[in-house]
Motif scaffolding. Structure first.
Motif, PDB file in Angstrom:
ATOM      1  N   ASN A 299       4.269  -3.984   1.176  1.00 37.16           N
ATOM      2  CA  ASN A 299       3.594  -3.214   0.115  1.00 37.16           C
ATOM      3  C   ASN A 299       4.519  -2.717  -0.990  1.00 37.16           C
ATOM      4  OD1 ASN A 299       1.147  -3.296   1.764  1.00 37.16           O
ATOM      5  ND2 ASN A 299       2.256  -1.861   3.059  1.00 37.16           N
TER       6      ASN A 299
ATOM      7  N   THR B  47       3.150   2.892   4.155  1.00 39.04           N
ATOM      8  CA  THR B  47       2.108   2.233   3.360  1.00 39.04           C
ATOM      9  C   THR B  47       1.275   1.294   4.221  1.00 39.04           C
ATOM     10  OG1 THR B  47       3.790   0.642   2.629  1.00 39.04           O
ATOM     11  CG2 THR B  47       3.228   2.408   1.101  1.00 39.04           C
TER      12      THR B  47
ATOM     13  N   ALA C  41      -2.013   0.766  -0.761  1.00 40.84           N
ATOM     14  CA  ALA C  41      -0.855   1.633  -1.006  1.00 40.84           C
ATOM     15  C   ALA C  41       0.323   0.742  -1.357  1.00 40.84           C
ATOM     16  CB  ALA C  41      -0.541   2.464   0.239  1.00 40.84           C
TER      17      ALA C  41
ATOM     18  N   LEU D 211       4.885   6.108  -5.591  1.00 43.94           N
ATOM     19  CA  LEU D 211       3.856   5.651  -4.656  1.00 43.94           C
ATOM     20  C   LEU D 211       2.518   5.588  -5.373  1.00 43.94           C
ATOM     21  CD1 LEU D 211       2.991   5.082  -1.643  1.00 43.94           C
ATOM     22  CD2 LEU D 211       2.492   7.531  -1.525  1.00 43.94           C
TER      23      LEU D 211
ATOM     24  N   LYS E  58      -3.031   2.141   5.242  1.00 45.64           N
ATOM     25  CA  LYS E  58      -4.057   1.293   4.608  1.00 45.64           C
ATOM     26  C   LYS E  58      -5.263   1.152   5.529  1.00 45.64           C
ATOM     27  CE  LYS E  58      -1.689  -2.322   3.041  1.00 45.64           C
ATOM     28  NZ  LYS E  58      -1.436  -3.568   2.301  1.00 45.64           N
TER      29      LYS E  58
END
Ligand code: FES
Length: 143
Positions: free
Chosen positions: A20, A74, A56, A44, A78
């Motif tokens: 991510n 992240t 994310a 972020l 999710k």
């Protein structure tokens, strides 16, 4: 293989192949945070719909602990409801205080040893603090 070696491998895997990493266009909560003790930083982005973290992504610079923690965080949040993601952040803080906690994202246990190195706790919690800050900006969050 010793548990410490396994944990080190998990951390290095997330550091070298971060999940991510990047950014997305469109409607997202964006948070910029830095670690005051070293100046490293994270940006972020969280895409939240109907109270669920749909996506994310992160960008930034930091040490292996901070970037692997961001990669894991992240991935872990999710698909989670906002309140569950915030609960996970609280559990992560408990782990950093040396408490035993269970995560449904097993790689996070690789960071459990960080609590023995107080200077590194800020590295590990940077991404989680960013996530918490981002979700708390959303008006419909319930803790
Ligand atoms: Fe800067 Fe870890 S040393 S975030």
């Amino acid at each position: 293989m010793e548990l410490d070696d396994l944990y080190r491998r998990v951390i290095m895997d997330h550091y070298k192949n971060p999940r991510n990493r990047g950014s997305f266009e469109g409607d997202a909560v964006t948070v910029n945070l830095n670690n005051p003790s070293c100046g490293d930083r994270i940006t972020l982005q969280l895409k939240v719909e109907d109270g669920v973290v749909q996506d994310a992504r992160f960008q930034g610079e930091g040490c292996s602990i901070s970037l692997s923690s961001a990669s894991m965080m992240t991935d872990a949040v999710k698909g989670k409801r906002m309140e569950d993601a915030l609960r996970m952040a609280e559990n992560f803080s408990c782990m950093m205080r040396g408490q035993d906690v269970d995560f449904d994202y097993d790689d996070l246990e690789a960071l459990s040893g960080v609590n023995k190195f107080p200077a590194r706790i800020k590295c590990a919690t940077l991404a989680w603090n960013a996530m918490r800050k981002g979700l708390e900006q959303k008006p419909d969050v319930k803790e």
